[in-house]
Enzyme design. Structure first.
Site, PDB file in Angstrom:
ATOM      1  N   ASP A 234       7.295 -32.673 -42.433  1.00 13.13           N
ATOM      2  CA  ASP A 234       8.231 -32.277 -41.389  1.00 13.13           C
ATOM      3  C   ASP A 234       8.360 -30.755 -41.408  1.00 13.13           C
ATOM      4  OD1 ASP A 234      10.601 -33.460 -39.563  1.00 13.13           O
ATOM      5  OD2 ASP A 234      11.301 -31.652 -40.582  1.00 13.13           O
TER       6      ASP A 234
ATOM      7  N   ARG B 110      -1.653 -33.208 -55.828  1.00  9.07           N
ATOM      8  CA  ARG B 110      -2.320 -31.907 -55.649  1.00  9.07           C
ATOM      9  C   ARG B 110      -2.663 -31.676 -54.184  1.00  9.07           C
ATOM     10  NH1 ARG B 110      -4.955 -33.288 -60.553  1.00  9.07           N
ATOM     11  NH2 ARG B 110      -6.814 -33.988 -59.407  1.00  9.07           N
TER      12      ARG B 110
ATOM     13  N   HIS C  78     -30.213 -51.340 -25.572  1.00  9.23           N
ATOM     14  CA  HIS C  78     -31.072 -50.260 -25.075  1.00  9.23           C
ATOM     15  C   HIS C  78     -32.533 -50.531 -25.418  1.00  9.23           C
ATOM     16  CE1 HIS C  78     -32.781 -46.044 -25.555  1.00  9.23           C
ATOM     17  NE2 HIS C  78     -32.536 -46.142 -24.272  1.00  9.23           N
TER      18      HIS C  78
ATOM     19  N   GLU D 191       8.554 -33.145 -34.805  1.00  9.29           N
ATOM     20  CA  GLU D 191       7.874 -32.183 -35.681  1.00  9.29           C
ATOM     21  C   GLU D 191       7.343 -32.839 -36.941  1.00  9.29           C
ATOM     22  OE1 GLU D 191      12.373 -31.486 -36.412  1.00  9.29           O
ATOM     23  OE2 GLU D 191      11.078 -32.200 -34.804  1.00  9.29           O
TER      24      GLU D 191
ATOM     25  N   HIS E 159      10.847 -23.548 -26.053  1.00  6.31           N
ATOM     26  CA  HIS E 159      10.053 -24.755 -26.299  1.00  6.31           C
ATOM     27  C   HIS E 159       8.556 -24.537 -26.086  1.00  6.31           C
ATOM     28  CE1 HIS E 159      13.306 -27.639 -27.040  1.00  6.31           C
ATOM     29  NE2 HIS E 159      14.009 -26.919 -26.181  1.00  6.31           N
TER      30      HIS E 159
ATOM     31  N   TRP F 279      -7.848 -28.857 -42.623  1.00  6.62           N
ATOM     32  CA  TRP F 279      -7.597 -28.784 -44.063  1.00  6.62           C
ATOM     33  C   TRP F 279      -7.751 -30.124 -44.772  1.00  6.62           C
ATOM     34  CZ3 TRP F 279      -2.416 -25.770 -43.114  1.00  6.62           C
ATOM     35  CH2 TRP F 279      -2.718 -24.439 -42.795  1.00  6.62           C
ATOM     36  N   THR F 280      -8.009 -31.178 -44.034  1.00  9.11           N
ATOM     37  CA  THR F 280      -8.191 -32.495 -44.642  1.00  9.11           C
ATOM     38  C   THR F 280      -9.663 -32.871 -44.636  1.00  9.11           C
ATOM     39  OG1 THR F 280      -7.672 -33.472 -42.477  1.00  9.11           O
ATOM     40  CG2 THR F 280      -5.895 -33.374 -44.090  1.00  9.11           C
ATOM     41  N   ARG F 281      -9.988 -33.825 -45.484  1.00 11.33           N
ATOM     42  CA  ARG F 281     -11.375 -34.260 -45.603  1.00 11.33           C
ATOM     43  C   ARG F 281     -11.749 -35.165 -44.432  1.00 11.33           C
ATOM     44  NH1 ARG F 281     -10.630 -35.896 -51.907  1.00 11.33           N
ATOM     45  NH2 ARG F 281      -8.682 -36.669 -50.981  1.00 11.33           N
TER      46      ARG F 281
END
Length: 296
Positions: free
Chosen positions: A165, A224, A79, A208, A178, A195-197
């Site tokens: 699971d 944890r 660019h 599932e 379903h 909920w994850t980083r």
């Protein structure tokens, strides 16, 4: 960090807009040449590439993973080169000292930029095609292809695999149908991703089952994280058209050791999860290096 489908779609949209914006830039350049006007900074400034919409966008693009970075760097460099060649061509025409080399360089700059855009699009579309359609999460193939790289680059932290699971998911499908089962899967996927980083990725592994790649300093920290996820699922009802459903998950956590194949790590986590299913469900189990399984 693997991008979400919405993030990939937004980037692809901006790449398409980049082409349109540079068509307008070309028209503006032609107008300036005809008018002998060298006063437009978006064309003649030495840093004109940073003044256009695409230049501003790419400066704020991120975070980027190691696989993605070369594509973005090449695109950014192409660019800048295209803008520089365009500026030199326009000034050469306005000042009446142009040569064929100016046109050749500008043509090469245009082609290099569009090629870099195309390569990045192909990279993104390849990832997009391997996303799970129902949940929008990366699927098993993405994990298969990225795991070795993630394991090599986990330091200074350790890499852990958490296999989750949904408990009694067949009962959810049998009771509610379903379509509601799909709502449960989609909502849980959204929950897990939130909920994850940022540097940890959630995958839909199949049915599932979900996998979270966790980075932690030690086993205790990873455990944890596993307990926290299980508790969050237990505490958050899933809303659907007919009301609410409370679900739980059982998780198995295993550390991934250097050079270990993915299937070996998943096999350990699966044994831990199975033990959790057999001993009551709605719990997180950890399997250590000696294959000893404990509830955490």
């Amino acid at each position: 960090m693997i991008k979400k489908t919405t993030e990939i779609d937004a980037i692809l949209l901006n790449l398409n807009k980049a082409i349109d914006a540079h068509y307008q830039w070309l028209v503006s350049m032609f107008h300036s040449v005809v008018a002998r006007d060298a006063s437009k900074p978006e064309i003649t400034d030495n840093h004109s590439y940073g003044l256009c919409q695409f230049g501003r966008w790419i400066d704020h693009l991120g975070p980027l993973d190691n696989d993605e970075l070369p594509y973005v760097r090449l695109m950014d460099s192409a660019h800048q080169h295209m803008h520089n060649c365009g500026r030199e061509l326009m000034l050469a025409i306005v000042e009446n000292h142009w040569q064929d080399a100016h046109f050749d360089a500008f043509q090469e700059g245009l082609l290099s930029f569009t090629a870099a855009l195309t390569d990045y699009k192909i990279y993104l579309l390849t990832i997009r095609s391997n996303m799970d359609v129902l949940t929008g999460l990366p699927g098993r193939r993405v994990l298969d292809e990225s795991f070795d790289h993630q394991l090599r680059n986990a330091e200074p932290l350790n890499l852990y695999l958490m296999l989750l699971d949904i408990d009694r998911f067949k009962l959810v499908n049998d009771t509610y149908g379903h379509l509601i089962g799909d709502v449960v899967l989609r909502t849980l996927a959204t929950y897990l991703a939130s909920w994850t980083r940022d540097y940890e990725t959630v995958y839909r592994y199949g049915g599932e089952e979900f996998i979270i790649i966790v980075k932690a300093a030690n086993d205790e920290e990873a455990c944890r994280a596993g307990v926290r996820i299980c508790q969050l699922v237990d505490n958050h009802a899933i809303t659907h058209s007919e009301g609410h459903i409370n679900i739980t998950v059982t998780a198995g956590v295993s550390r991934a050791f250097p050079e270990e194949p993915l299937d070996v790590v998943i096999g350990r986590a699966d044994r831990a999860m199975y033990e959790g299913k057999q001993t009551g469900r709605n719990r997180c189990m950890f399997i250590d290096e000696q294959n000893v399984i404990n509830r955490v």
